[in-house]
Design a protein around this motif. Structure first.
Motif, PDB file in Angstrom:
ATOM      1  N   MET A 127       0.825  -1.187   0.000  1.00  0.00           N
ATOM      2  CA  MET A 127       0.000   0.000   0.000  1.00  0.00           C
ATOM      3  C   MET A 127       0.872   1.255   0.000  1.00  0.00           C
ATOM      4  SD  MET A 127      -3.146  -1.301   2.421  1.00  0.00           S
ATOM      5  CE  MET A 127      -3.772   0.321   2.620  1.00  0.00           C
ATOM      6  N   ASP A 128       2.031   1.172   0.652  1.00  0.00           N
ATOM      7  CA  ASP A 128       2.962   2.293   0.648  1.00  0.00           C
ATOM      8  C   ASP A 128       3.908   2.153  -0.540  1.00  0.00           C
ATOM      9  OD1 ASP A 128       1.897   3.210   3.060  1.00  0.00           O
ATOM     10  OD2 ASP A 128       3.267   1.980   4.247  1.00  0.00           O
ATOM     11  N   GLU A 129       4.543   3.251  -0.899  1.00  0.00           N
ATOM     12  CA  GLU A 129       5.531   3.178  -1.967  1.00  0.00           C
ATOM     13  C   GLU A 129       6.682   2.303  -1.514  1.00  0.00           C
ATOM     14  OE1 GLU A 129       6.822   6.754  -3.813  1.00  0.00           O
ATOM     15  OE2 GLU A 129       4.818   7.620  -3.803  1.00  0.00           O
ATOM     16  N   ILE A 130       7.253   1.563  -2.447  1.00  0.00           N
ATOM     17  CA  ILE A 130       8.349   0.653  -2.140  1.00  0.00           C
ATOM     18  C   ILE A 130       9.655   1.448  -2.097  1.00  0.00           C
ATOM     19  CG2 ILE A 130       8.682   0.020  -4.555  1.00  0.00           C
ATOM     20  CD1 ILE A 130       9.268  -2.837  -3.599  1.00  0.00           C
ATOM     21  N   SER A 131      10.459   1.197  -1.081  1.00  0.00           N
ATOM     22  CA  SER A 131      11.748   1.895  -0.961  1.00  0.00           C
ATOM     23  C   SER A 131      12.779   1.218  -1.861  1.00  0.00           C
ATOM     24  CB  SER A 131      12.230   1.868   0.491  1.00  0.00           C
ATOM     25  OG  SER A 131      12.622   0.556   0.859  1.00  0.00           O
ATOM     26  N   ASP A 132      13.892   1.889  -2.086  1.00  0.00           N
ATOM     27  CA  ASP A 132      14.967   1.311  -2.891  1.00  0.00           C
ATOM     28  C   ASP A 132      15.486   0.022  -2.248  1.00  0.00           C
ATOM     29  OD1 ASP A 132      14.770   3.358  -4.724  1.00  0.00           O
ATOM     30  OD2 ASP A 132      16.484   4.481  -3.918  1.00  0.00           O
ATOM     31  N   GLU A 176      13.798  -2.070  -0.251  1.00  0.00           N
ATOM     32  CA  GLU A 176      12.780  -3.109  -0.437  1.00  0.00           C
ATOM     33  C   GLU A 176      12.762  -3.618  -1.876  1.00  0.00           C
ATOM     34  OE1 GLU A 176       9.479  -1.660   2.841  1.00  0.00           O
ATOM     35  OE2 GLU A 176       9.611  -0.638   0.908  1.00  0.00           O
ATOM     36  N   GLN A 177      12.923  -2.697  -2.808  1.00  0.00           N
ATOM     37  CA  GLN A 177      12.957  -3.080  -4.226  1.00  0.00           C
ATOM     38  C   GLN A 177      14.156  -3.988  -4.497  1.00  0.00           C
ATOM     39  OE1 GLN A 177      13.795   0.056  -7.109  1.00  0.00           O
ATOM     40  NE2 GLN A 177      11.910  -0.505  -8.194  1.00  0.00           N
ATOM     41  N   HIS A 178      15.302  -3.645  -3.951  1.00  0.00           N
ATOM     42  CA  HIS A 178      16.502  -4.456  -4.124  1.00  0.00           C
ATOM     43  C   HIS A 178      16.321  -5.829  -3.469  1.00  0.00           C
ATOM     44  CE1 HIS A 178      20.725  -5.436  -4.637  1.00  0.00           C
ATOM     45  NE2 HIS A 178      20.781  -5.744  -3.360  1.00  0.00           N
ATOM     46  N   PHE A 179      15.756  -5.862  -2.264  1.00  0.00           N
ATOM     47  CA  PHE A 179      15.531  -7.125  -1.571  1.00  0.00           C
ATOM     48  C   PHE A 179      14.596  -8.031  -2.375  1.00  0.00           C
ATOM     49  CE2 PHE A 179      12.902  -9.730   1.224  1.00  0.00           C
ATOM     50  CZ  PHE A 179      13.877 -10.483   1.870  1.00  0.00           C
ATOM     51  N   LEU A 180      13.507  -7.468  -2.874  1.00  0.00           N
ATOM     52  CA  LEU A 180      12.555  -8.246  -3.658  1.00  0.00           C
ATOM     53  C   LEU A 180      13.206  -8.796  -4.924  1.00  0.00           C
ATOM     54  CD1 LEU A 180       9.686  -9.292  -3.977  1.00  0.00           C
ATOM     55  CD2 LEU A 180       9.080  -7.117  -5.049  1.00  0.00           C
ATOM     56  N   PHE A 181      13.986  -7.971  -5.603  1.00  0.00           N
ATOM     57  CA  PHE A 181      14.688  -8.434  -6.797  1.00  0.00           C
ATOM     58  C   PHE A 181      15.626  -9.588  -6.461  1.00  0.00           C
ATOM     59  CE2 PHE A 181      18.449  -8.491  -9.469  1.00  0.00           C
ATOM     60  CZ  PHE A 181      17.868  -8.750 -10.695  1.00  0.00           C
ATOM     61  N   GLU A 182      16.411  -9.450  -5.414  1.00  0.00           N
ATOM     62  CA  GLU A 182      17.361 -10.502  -5.035  1.00  0.00           C
ATOM     63  C   GLU A 182      16.634 -11.794  -4.671  1.00  0.00           C
ATOM     64  OE1 GLU A 182      20.669 -10.738  -5.145  1.00  0.00           O
ATOM     65  OE2 GLU A 182      20.727  -8.776  -6.095  1.00  0.00           O
ATOM     66  N   LEU A 183      15.533 -11.684  -3.952  1.00  0.00           N
ATOM     67  CA  LEU A 183      14.751 -12.857  -3.573  1.00  0.00           C
ATOM     68  C   LEU A 183      14.219 -13.585  -4.801  1.00  0.00           C
ATOM     69  CD1 LEU A 183      13.357 -14.496  -1.291  1.00  0.00           C
ATOM     70  CD2 LEU A 183      11.433 -12.930  -1.541  1.00  0.00           C
ATOM     71  N   VAL A 200      13.777   0.741 -14.340  1.00  0.00           N
ATOM     72  CA  VAL A 200      14.451  -0.476 -14.796  1.00  0.00           C
ATOM     73  C   VAL A 200      14.438  -1.580 -13.748  1.00  0.00           C
ATOM     74  CG1 VAL A 200      15.904   0.693 -16.488  1.00  0.00           C
ATOM     75  CG2 VAL A 200      16.733   0.406 -14.157  1.00  0.00           C
ATOM     76  N   HIS A 201      14.465  -1.215 -12.472  1.00  0.00           N
ATOM     77  CA  HIS A 201      14.423  -2.237 -11.433  1.00  0.00           C
ATOM     78  C   HIS A 201      13.064  -2.937 -11.416  1.00  0.00           C
ATOM     79  CE1 HIS A 201      17.833   0.193  -9.879  1.00  0.00           C
ATOM     80  NE2 HIS A 201      18.332  -1.030  -9.784  1.00  0.00           N
ATOM     81  N   ALA A 202      12.007  -2.180 -11.583  1.00  0.00           N
ATOM     82  CA  ALA A 202      10.668  -2.773 -11.662  1.00  0.00           C
ATOM     83  C   ALA A 202      10.558  -3.632 -12.914  1.00  0.00           C
ATOM     84  CB  ALA A 202       9.596  -1.687 -11.650  1.00  0.00           C
ATOM     85  N   ASP A 203      11.177  -3.201 -14.007  1.00  0.00           N
ATOM     86  CA  ASP A 203      11.204  -4.012 -15.236  1.00  0.00           C
ATOM     87  C   ASP A 203      11.841  -5.371 -14.965  1.00  0.00           C
ATOM     88  OD1 ASP A 203      10.087  -1.967 -16.735  1.00  0.00           O
ATOM     89  OD2 ASP A 203      12.008  -1.303 -17.570  1.00  0.00           O
ATOM     90  N   ALA A 204      12.991  -5.369 -14.284  1.00  0.00           N
ATOM     91  CA  ALA A 204      13.705  -6.609 -14.002  1.00  0.00           C
ATOM     92  C   ALA A 204      12.884  -7.524 -13.091  1.00  0.00           C
ATOM     93  CB  ALA A 204      15.056  -6.299 -13.366  1.00  0.00           C
ATOM     94  N   ILE A 205      12.250  -6.953 -12.084  1.00  0.00           N
ATOM     95  CA  ILE A 205      11.404  -7.747 -11.188  1.00  0.00           C
ATOM     96  C   ILE A 205      10.233  -8.333 -11.963  1.00  0.00           C
ATOM     97  CG2 ILE A 205       9.846  -7.634  -9.209  1.00  0.00           C
ATOM     98  CD1 ILE A 205      11.754  -5.427  -8.075  1.00  0.00           C
TER      99      ILE A 205
END
Length: 82
Positions: free
Chosen positions: A1-6, A8-15, A44-49
């Motif tokens: 619901m909140d905006e994703i932080s950098d 959190e975005q990095h953690f999600l990508f790595e996972l 680009v990070h959202a693209d990769a995810i």
């Protein structure tokens, strides 16, 4: 619901990257697929995810009924036509 932080975005990508082609991952969301990219921060990070989530994905749609709206009394459940 909140905006994703950098972070959190990095953690999600790595996972997702570590599980990619090695195991199943289940995502449950109330957001439409069209909104995922923006919810993941865009760019680009959202693209990769998204590439890793969407590739080889199986989608199970559970319907368009929003039980929160029904529970709050804003809408009623119409079962006619089922």
């Amino acid at each position: 619901m909140d905006e994703i932080s950098d972070l959190e975005q990095h953690f999600l990508f790595e996972l997702i990257e570590r599980r990619y082609d090695s195991g199943s991952t289940i995502f449950c969301t109330q957001f439409r697929k069209e909104d995922w990219h923006n919810k993941l921060g865009g760019g680009v990070h959202a693209d990769a995810i998204m590439d890793r989530i969407i590739h080889n994905a199986v989608f199970i749609e559970t319907g368009i009924i929003n039980m929160r709206e029904i529970a709050s009394g804003k809408k009623t459940l119409d079962l006619t036509g089922l």
